[in-house]
Design an enzyme around this catalytic site. Structure first.
Site, short mmCIF file in Angstrom:
data_model
loop_
_atom_site.label_atom_id
_atom_site.label_comp_id
_atom_site.label_asym_id
_atom_site.label_seq_id
_atom_site.Cartn_x
_atom_site.Cartn_y
_atom_site.Cartn_z
CD GLU A 75 3.34 15.84 36.62
OE1 GLU A 75 4.16 16.16 37.51
OE2 GLU A 75 2.14 15.61 36.85
CD GLU A 100 12.08 12.63 36.86
OE1 GLU A 100 13.28 12.85 36.60
OE2 GLU A 100 11.24 13.52 37.09
CG ASP A 150 17.30 22.69 36.26
OD1 ASP A 150 17.47 23.92 36.47
OD2 ASP A 150 18.14 21.84 36.55
CE LYS A 154 25.78 29.80 38.08
NZ LYS A 154 27.09 29.10 38.25
CG ASP A 186 10.09 27.59 42.23
OD1 ASP A 186 10.44 27.14 41.13
OD2 ASP A 186 10.71 27.35 43.28
CB THR A 223 4.78 20.30 45.70
OG1 THR A 223 5.31 21.63 45.66
CG2 THR A 223 4.30 19.91 44.31
CG PHE A 225 9.59 23.30 46.43
CD1 PHE A 225 10.87 23.41 46.94
CD2 PHE A 225 9.19 24.18 45.44
CE1 PHE A 225 11.73 24.39 46.46
CE2 PHE A 225 10.03 25.15 44.97
CZ PHE A 225 11.31 25.25 45.48
CD GLU A 226 3.03 24.73 44.25
OE1 GLU A 226 2.39 25.77 43.96
OE2 GLU A 226 2.65 23.60 43.91
#
Length: 245
Positions: A75, A100, A150, A154, A186, A223, A225-226
């Site tokens: 991952e 990470e 990420d 833009k 997302d 998550t 966040f989800e």
């Protein structure tokens, strides 16, 4: 993790070569300074020596690293590690490697792995492209996960997105035939970008029978966040592609 992974007892892995890395001049991440909690610092100080992997280790013998032969999943960008820890705990017969760059997340994950007594997870704190290029053997992975990278929304920053043709080809060489690349985002525009890149990528086939996206698989943990995003009506797009050659 994917429920229909290849049998990891396949003896036909070729670990003798390392693919040329994608050219790096622009990174897909920005290192951020952050305060470390005591638990995070403990993970880095006390657990890293046992579970941390380094670029200078070079090309890995994964059976030696984990002390067994098993399905292997990587991952990239696991954040604070909650999803990866849940997968490792739920699937003890699969070995996981997390990559990470941010120290607090690495420390948090290591502290939690130690507290739960998990033995099937190792960690890199390095650039994912360097790890894939220098450390992971060809045709050694049953799956690679890229969850909520990420999006660099833009237009002038789109070149920073990690999902690019060279990255996808590098991933293909590290997957076993039949292994899967699973991405989730997302940001609808990034999902469309991922689908466009994969549509042109040789050696992959989409596992979706209708359009580029699949419903969230049960093996991908939700998550916090989800959950929050779902309450606000935000969408999430999963894409799963299988190495066909």
């Amino acid at each position: 993790m994917n429920n229909d992974r290849l049998n990891a007892d396949d003896p036909g892995q070729d670990t003798s070569t390392v693919a040329e890395p994608p050219r790096r001049g622009i990174k897909s991440y920005v290192l951020r300074a952050g305060r470390m909690t005591a638990a995070q610092q403990r993970g880095l100080d006390e657990v890293w020596p046992q579970l941390g992997l380094k670029l200078e280790d070079g090309l890995l013998d994964l059976d030696a690293v984990f002390g067994r032969r098993a399905p292997r999943v990587v991952e990239i960008g696991f954040g604070m590690g909650a999803s990866l820890i849940e997968q490792a705990e739920t699937h003890p017969d699969t070995d996981f490697i997390g990559i990470e760059v941010h120290a607090p997340g690495v420390g948090k994950l290591l502290d939690e792995v130690d507290k739960r007594g998990l033995t099937n997870l190792r960690v890199y704190r390095d650039d994912a492209l360097e790890v894939l290029t220098r450390c992971l053997p060809e045709a050694s992975l049953d799956g690679l996960q890229l969850f909520f990278p990420d999006p660099w929304p833009k237009k002038k920053h789109h070149k920073r997105r990690i999902v690019q043709p060279a990255f996808v080809e590098l991933v293909r060489t590290r997957l076993k035939p039949g292994g899967t690349l699973h991405m989730a985002t997302d940001w609808e525009a990034y999902a469309e970008h991922m689908a466009e890149v994969m549509a042109e990528a040789p050696g992959f086939r989409n596992t979706s029978s209708e359009g580029p996206y699949v419903p969230r698989p049960e093996f991908r943990p939700l998550t916090k966040f989800e959950h929050r995003g779902a309450r606000l009506g935000h969408g999430v797009w999963d894409l799963i592609y299988r190495r066909s050659e």
